[in-house]
Design an enzyme around this catalytic site. Sequence first.
Site, PDB file in Angstrom:
ATOM      1  N   ARG A 178      26.381   6.316  55.965  1.00  0.00           N
ATOM      2  CA  ARG A 178      25.669   7.278  55.296  1.00  0.00           C
ATOM      3  C   ARG A 178      26.903   8.177  54.632  1.00  0.00           C
ATOM      4  O   ARG A 178      26.624   8.677  53.433  1.00  0.00           O
ATOM      5  CB  ARG A 178      25.023   8.101  56.485  1.00  0.00           C
ATOM      6  CG  ARG A 178      23.552   7.479  56.932  1.00  0.00           C
ATOM      7  CD  ARG A 178      23.098   8.428  57.894  1.00  0.00           C
ATOM      8  NE  ARG A 178      23.774   8.522  59.413  1.00  0.00           N
ATOM      9  CZ  ARG A 178      23.500   8.091  60.467  1.00  0.00           C
ATOM     10  NH1 ARG A 178      22.549   7.017  60.499  1.00  0.00           N
ATOM     11  NH2 ARG A 178      23.927   8.096  61.387  1.00  0.00           N
TER      12      ARG A 178
ATOM     13  N   PHE B 105      12.769   3.384  55.360  1.00  0.00           N
ATOM     14  CA  PHE B 105      13.033   3.503  56.539  1.00  0.00           C
ATOM     15  C   PHE B 105      14.001   4.643  56.735  1.00  0.00           C
ATOM     16  O   PHE B 105      15.136   4.295  57.485  1.00  0.00           O
ATOM     17  CB  PHE B 105      13.624   1.972  57.011  1.00  0.00           C
ATOM     18  CG  PHE B 105      12.749   0.846  56.318  1.00  0.00           C
ATOM     19  CD1 PHE B 105      11.713   0.438  57.125  1.00  0.00           C
ATOM     20  CD2 PHE B 105      13.182   0.149  55.524  1.00  0.00           C
ATOM     21  CE1 PHE B 105      10.909  -0.644  56.673  1.00  0.00           C
ATOM     22  CE2 PHE B 105      12.577  -1.156  55.038  1.00  0.00           C
ATOM     23  CZ  PHE B 105      11.378  -1.297  55.514  1.00  0.00           C
TER      24      PHE B 105
ATOM     25  N   ASP C  90       8.849   6.489  55.791  1.00  0.00           N
ATOM     26  CA  ASP C  90       9.093   5.905  57.214  1.00  0.00           C
ATOM     27  C   ASP C  90       7.619   5.793  57.561  1.00  0.00           C
ATOM     28  O   ASP C  90       6.534   6.511  57.077  1.00  0.00           O
ATOM     29  CB  ASP C  90       9.865   6.707  58.041  1.00  0.00           C
ATOM     30  CG  ASP C  90      10.516   5.583  59.386  1.00  0.00           C
ATOM     31  OD1 ASP C  90      11.338   5.424  59.268  1.00  0.00           O
ATOM     32  OD2 ASP C  90       9.668   5.725  60.174  1.00  0.00           O
TER      33      ASP C  90
ATOM     34  N   ALA D   7       6.346   0.429  54.372  1.00  0.00           N
ATOM     35  CA  ALA D   7       7.135   0.511  53.120  1.00  0.00           C
ATOM     36  C   ALA D   7       6.834  -0.546  52.429  1.00  0.00           C
ATOM     37  O   ALA D   7       6.755  -0.544  51.102  1.00  0.00           O
ATOM     38  CB  ALA D   7       8.558   0.096  53.972  1.00  0.00           C
TER      39      ALA D   7
ATOM     40  N   ASP E 140      16.878   0.215  54.970  1.00  0.00           N
ATOM     41  CA  ASP E 140      17.411   0.103  56.499  1.00  0.00           C
ATOM     42  C   ASP E 140      16.555  -0.286  57.294  1.00  0.00           C
ATOM     43  O   ASP E 140      16.167   0.498  58.244  1.00  0.00           O
ATOM     44  CB  ASP E 140      18.340   1.362  56.692  1.00  0.00           C
ATOM     45  CG  ASP E 140      18.953   1.487  58.022  1.00  0.00           C
ATOM     46  OD1 ASP E 140      19.260   0.236  58.669  1.00  0.00           O
ATOM     47  OD2 ASP E 140      19.363   2.201  58.520  1.00  0.00           O
TER      48      ASP E 140
ATOM     49  N   CYS F 248      19.969  -5.240  60.560  1.00  0.00           N
ATOM     50  CA  CYS F 248      20.455  -4.920  61.670  1.00  0.00           C
ATOM     51  C   CYS F 248      19.928  -5.966  62.838  1.00  0.00           C
ATOM     52  O   CYS F 248      20.242  -6.083  63.865  1.00  0.00           O
ATOM     53  CB  CYS F 248      20.085  -3.568  62.339  1.00  0.00           C
ATOM     54  SG  CYS F 248      18.321  -3.329  62.572  1.00  0.00           S
TER      55      CYS F 248
HETATM   56  N1  SAH Z   1      18.027   4.847  58.227  1.00  0.00           N
HETATM   57  C1  SAH Z   1      17.923   5.369  59.579  1.00  0.00           C
HETATM   58  C2  SAH Z   1      17.397   4.315  60.608  1.00  0.00           C
HETATM   59  C3  SAH Z   1      16.301   3.300  60.169  1.00  0.00           C
HETATM   60  S1  SAH Z   1      15.606   2.578  61.599  1.00  0.00           S
HETATM   61  C4  SAH Z   1      18.812   6.299  59.859  1.00  0.00           C
HETATM   62  O1  SAH Z   1      19.929   6.098  59.105  1.00  0.00           O
HETATM   63  O2  SAH Z   1      18.972   6.994  60.713  1.00  0.00           O
HETATM   64  C5  SAH Z   1      14.212   1.713  61.252  1.00  0.00           C
HETATM   65  C6  SAH Z   1      13.240   2.701  60.779  1.00  0.00           C
HETATM   66  O3  SAH Z   1      11.914   2.064  60.148  1.00  0.00           O
HETATM   67  C7  SAH Z   1      12.480   3.531  61.951  1.00  0.00           C
HETATM   68  O4  SAH Z   1      12.258   4.839  61.568  1.00  0.00           O
HETATM   69  C8  SAH Z   1      10.914   2.984  61.832  1.00  0.00           C
HETATM   70  O5  SAH Z   1      10.256   4.030  62.244  1.00  0.00           O
HETATM   71  C9  SAH Z   1      10.883   2.328  60.474  1.00  0.00           C
HETATM   72  N2  SAH Z   1       9.849   1.385  60.241  1.00  0.00           N
HETATM   73  C10 SAH Z   1       9.485   0.279  61.139  1.00  0.00           C
HETATM   74  N3  SAH Z   1       8.768  -0.266  60.191  1.00  0.00           N
HETATM   75  C11 SAH Z   1       8.430   0.145  59.084  1.00  0.00           C
HETATM   76  C12 SAH Z   1       7.644  -0.059  57.998  1.00  0.00           C
HETATM   77  N4  SAH Z   1       6.846  -1.158  57.974  1.00  0.00           N
HETATM   78  N5  SAH Z   1       7.256   0.702  57.214  1.00  0.00           N
HETATM   79  C13 SAH Z   1       7.927   1.975  56.717  1.00  0.00           C
HETATM   80  N6  SAH Z   1       9.011   2.208  58.159  1.00  0.00           N
HETATM   81  C14 SAH Z   1       9.011   1.393  59.103  1.00  0.00           C
END
Ligand code: SAH
Length: 398
Positions: A215, A231, A253, A282, A302, A342
């Site tokens: 970040r 995400f 998200d 997404a 992410d 991840c």
């Molecule tokens: N980038 C963030 C961490 C992301 S974790 C950071 O730096 O803190 C992954 C995220 O994806 C979670 O918040 C989860 O709610 C979201 N997520 C999971 N499936 C999803 C989808 N199909 N569409 C959108 N968001 C999603």
Amino acid sequence: MNDLPRVILKPGREKSVRLRHPWVFSGAIASLRGHPSPGAVVDVVDEAGRFLARGVYSPRSQIRVRLCTWDADEAVDRTFLCRRLDRALSGRRALENDPATTAYRLVHAESDGLPGVIVDRYGPYLVLQLLSWGAEVWREDLVALLAERCAPRGIYERSDAAIRRLEGLSPQTDGLLWGEEPPERVEVWEGGRPFLVDIRRGQKTGAYLDQRENRLRVAPLCTGKEVLDVFTYSGWFAVHAASCGAASVVGLDSSAEALDLARENARRNRVEERTTWEEGDAFAVLREWRASGRSFDVVILDPPKFAARTSQVAAATRGYKDINMLGMHLLRPGGLLVTFSCSGLVSAELFQKVVFGAALDAGRDVQVLSRLFQGEDHPVLLTFPEGAYLKGLSCRVW
Ligand code: SAH
């Protein structure tokens, strides 16, 4: 000779133990001597009865023994915990001394020599995740040692129910272990910026600390740019980008609670005017925006872990390819794609192939500018390559 129960390996299966891999799978075991209870310390020996390593027994898990030491003279007791904990804490000294960053991982399980034990720091609170039988039996000692060494305001447990079930541990273990109950929102700092964390109900232990360095690295590249953070969770990439002078940032998200926190984080950092938050899936939203011709200068992807089991890897790679292709479609020529996986089961090499496939399908030329990795407070023990789960690519897309 001690009187610990013994786990006798099948011939030839001692190789990974000799190479100091910390897991002994059930299929490698020929027989047991003694009747180890869950969480008991056992010696792992070869077919001839020669000592190989010592670890903690977990009768129902596929990972039957998690190894702690390869030294026949080292007991796995409270002093052992003390030594390992001190080693882990000393590795985070630089972070501890940096007032600009108060949220980071103190103990990264196997990679810090404490199988199944995760300890995250959020300002004055510590959050524990205990994911193995060893961790379970160490709970009290760990809490006492952490209270003494870190002087936190409170220690809270957020153990992941699904993993605990696989270990045959009782799934419900969230709650206060020591000190004061954390408030609804705990304020922490990352790179000199404030963020709010919901320790009790947030995802993981409250935040995705493994992305801290990424970040801080990506945000300055966003100055003057139109940024899409897919995400976004509670908006940390997005808020850092906006704080570095991004022209506009959209955080997307599927979790409404996460986005509520993201809005609060934007306000806290006084960037609410340049940030917008979209709730949705997404895959669907990016497809829609592609059809309506929206475009950005920077796209950050992410996603959550798509592959938790080997059987899910093929589907996961399709998911990664799809989302990366959509991300590329939304980028203006010369734009920056910062893309992560991840999933430990998807190697960095496989991930790069997937992004390559996405570029071919999107019909774009893509240059890799840098490879990204989990932060230094999430170290990877060389004998445990499984610890390297987060990988990313920063790419120029033409
Ligand atoms: N980038 C963030 C961490 C992301 S974790 C950071 O730096 O803190 C992954 C995220 O994806 C979670 O918040 C989860 O709610 C979201 N997520 C999971 N499936 C999803 C989808 N199909 N569409 C959108 N968001 C999603």
